[in-house]
Design a protein around this motif. Structure first.
Motif, PDB file in Angstrom:
ATOM      1  N   TRP A 235      23.033  13.620  51.311  1.00 46.39           N
ATOM      2  CA  TRP A 235      24.389  13.484  51.838  1.00 46.39           C
ATOM      3  C   TRP A 235      24.574  12.117  52.495  1.00 46.39           C
ATOM      4  O   TRP A 235      25.584  11.431  52.264  1.00 46.39           O
TER       5      TRP A 235
ATOM      6  N   ALA B 112      26.089  22.946  52.448  1.00 48.11           N
ATOM      7  CA  ALA B 112      24.775  23.594  52.460  1.00 48.11           C
ATOM      8  C   ALA B 112      23.994  23.361  51.168  1.00 48.11           C
ATOM      9  O   ALA B 112      22.789  23.647  51.115  1.00 48.11           O
ATOM     10  N   LYS B 113      24.593  22.800  50.132  1.00 44.69           N
ATOM     11  CA  LYS B 113      23.932  22.657  48.837  1.00 44.69           C
ATOM     12  C   LYS B 113      22.993  21.457  48.759  1.00 44.69           C
ATOM     13  O   LYS B 113      22.095  21.437  47.917  1.00 44.69           O
ATOM     14  N   ARG B 114      23.196  20.435  49.596  1.00 45.11           N
ATOM     15  CA  ARG B 114      22.415  19.217  49.466  1.00 45.11           C
ATOM     16  C   ARG B 114      21.657  18.943  50.771  1.00 45.11           C
ATOM     17  O   ARG B 114      22.136  19.277  51.860  1.00 45.11           O
TER      18      ARG B 114
ATOM     19  N   PRO C 233      29.916  26.098  52.573  1.00 46.05           N
ATOM     20  CA  PRO C 233      28.989  26.320  51.453  1.00 46.05           C
ATOM     21  C   PRO C 233      28.735  25.056  50.631  1.00 46.05           C
ATOM     22  O   PRO C 233      27.655  24.894  50.054  1.00 46.05           O
ATOM     23  N   VAL C 234      29.694  24.150  50.584  1.00 43.14           N
ATOM     24  CA  VAL C 234      29.509  22.891  49.866  1.00 43.14           C
ATOM     25  C   VAL C 234      28.462  22.032  50.558  1.00 43.14           C
ATOM     26  O   VAL C 234      27.548  21.489  49.915  1.00 43.14           O
TER      27      VAL C 234
ATOM     28  N   ASP D  81      32.283  16.608  45.201  1.00 39.17           N
ATOM     29  CA  ASP D  81      32.735  17.270  43.975  1.00 39.17           C
ATOM     30  C   ASP D  81      33.785  18.333  44.245  1.00 39.17           C
ATOM     31  O   ASP D  81      33.815  19.390  43.589  1.00 39.17           O
TER      32      ASP D  81
ATOM     33  N   VAL E  75      23.167  21.781  56.464  1.00 37.18           N
ATOM     34  CA  VAL E  75      22.893  21.294  55.116  1.00 37.18           C
ATOM     35  C   VAL E  75      21.623  21.975  54.620  1.00 37.18           C
ATOM     36  O   VAL E  75      21.054  22.833  55.299  1.00 37.18           O
ATOM     37  N   ALA E  76      21.166  21.590  53.428  1.00 36.69           N
ATOM     38  CA  ALA E  76      20.071  22.327  52.797  1.00 36.69           C
ATOM     39  C   ALA E  76      18.788  22.306  53.616  1.00 36.69           C
ATOM     40  O   ALA E  76      17.980  23.241  53.535  1.00 36.69           O
TER      41      ALA E  76
END
Length: 402
Positions: free
Chosen positions: A311, A304-306, A301-302, A272, A249-250
């Motif tokens: 999460w 990794a955004k938050r 990649p989803v 999303d 994750v981020a």
């Protein structure tokens, strides 16, 4: 309040981890446990450090020893000598349970095997914990946790997949074979004790580390038996459930554990990517397992955004299981672990010093585990126990000590 096993006496001839783990559970539940150790050396784990725990009287034992020896009395006896054998025989005559982990046949030379001792105590529950059990071609071999992790197949399914960075068979980070054998030993002992209480007949409980770990392969071994195909290493992924693994994750890593189709649909909504839940390749768990590679590639990649906290908050609110990968300092600082009182402090002798220990996880509403005595010094209770034998040389189990 008396413990669940109050009045039960256990003679512990075991050492290291599997046997002592079992006898500590019995002790926590109220049993009286007499731990017999070699004079001058004691349980092997007393020297398995650093780190060491320093006692006020100058004695020190490795932290490892403190894992599995609370609520016990330590008696130093040389069982290679007739006097030591006689003392153990006397103790066995007064006990409900005996636990040992000598090599197969090792105690027969001293007249302390099951067949010898059942003649002085027919109701004795005698548990032998060995690497490979009392029968079979491997029975004479010594067995250690690491070896059994390899021989049982556990390591063949633990580690990164072939062809990926760091790919190799990896052992579990704790002695899971010893611990599971200790748990199975406890279950077997309590079942045999119930039989002895009903009938007056003891029995020999044969616990094999290899047997125990093979049984604990659970779905992995059943997958093989059904398909004939040995399972492969999948790293942190699950062979039967997807997505059920670690994701970057981020700000670190997060475990996502989607256990059913409803959870997957809710996950997709939070992430999303709601359309993914309607994709025929991913609508059922079976389909997701079949199309694991494309789904995980889409999710990476989803995820990794938050950051992990975001999460966790959003997925928990949606009823989707997820969680962090904690270090041990984070574990014992965790509010839930503290609320469950998974750390206990016990006095270490007569002074002011205390030793922190991990609590017994059993929660019994009427007869909970108790913490009566820190792990003893080597031979701390030898004189007291031998004096008891001297006072009652012909003592056998009676209603008074049951």
């Amino acid at each position: 309040m008396p413990g669940a096993l109050d009045g039960v006496r256990v003679l512990d001839l075991s050492r290291v981890l599997a046997g002592p783990w079992s006898t500590q559970i019995l002790a926590d539940l109220g049993a009286e446990v007499i731990k017999v150790e070699r004079p001058g050396a004691g349980d092997d784990t007393r020297s398995w450090g650093p780190p060491f725990v320093e006692r006020e009287d100058g004695h020190r034992d490795a932290a490892y020893y403190f894992v599995a020896n609370r609520n016990k009395r330590s008696v130093a006896l040389d069982i290679s000598q007739p006097e030591g054998q006689a003392a153990v025989r006397q103790l066995a005559s007064t006990c409900h349970i005996l636990v040992e982990n000598f090599k197969v046949g090792g105690l027969a030379a001293y007249g302390l095997d099951y067949d010898s001792l059942k003649s002085v105590n027919p109701a004795l529950v005698y548990c032998s914990v060995t690497g490979f059990g009392q029968s079979g071609p491997y029975a004479p071999r010594a067995g250690y946790d690491f070896l059994i992790q390899g021989m049982s197949g556990l390591m063949s399914i633990t580690g990164q997949p072939d062809g990926s960075p760091g790919a190799e068979a990896i052992k579990v980070g704790v002695a899971t074979v010893d611990l599971s054998a200790g748990l199975y030993a406890t279950i077997g002992i309590l079942a045999a004790l119930r039989h002895a209480e009903r009938t007056g007949e003891g029995q020999h409980v044969d616990i094999s580390l290899l047997d125990c770990q093979v049984s604990l392969l659970a779905n992995q071994s059943q997958n093989y038996l059904v398909t004939g195909q040995p399972p492969q290493r999948l790293g942190n992924a699950h062979p039967n459930v997807v997505p059920y693994q670690v994701f970057a994750v981020a700000d670190g890593h997060l475990i996502l554990a989607v256990g059913n189709d409803g959870q997957f649909r809710r996950f997709c909504q939070v992430a999303d990517i709601a359309a993914l839940a309607d994709d025929p390749r991913y609508t059922s768990n079976a389909a997701r397992v079949e199309n694991r590679d494309t789904l995980i590639a889409a999710l990476k990649p989803v995820m990794a955004k938050r950051p992990a906290a975001q999460w966790t908050a959003q997925l928990e609110a949606a009823g989707v299981p997820c969680g962090p990968i904690n270090t041990l300092d984070q574990v014992f600082d965790d509010a839930h672990i503290q609320a469950r009182k998974m750390r206990v402090e016990m006095p270490l002798g007569d002074g002011d010093s205390h030793i922190p220990l991990v609590a017994n996880p059993l929660r019994l509403s009427r007869t909970p585990p108790s913490y009566r005595q820190a792990p003893p010094r080597l031979g701390e209770h030898t004189l007291a126990v031998l004096a008891e034998i001297e006072r009652h040389p012909d003592h056998t189990l009676s209603k008074d000590n049951e």
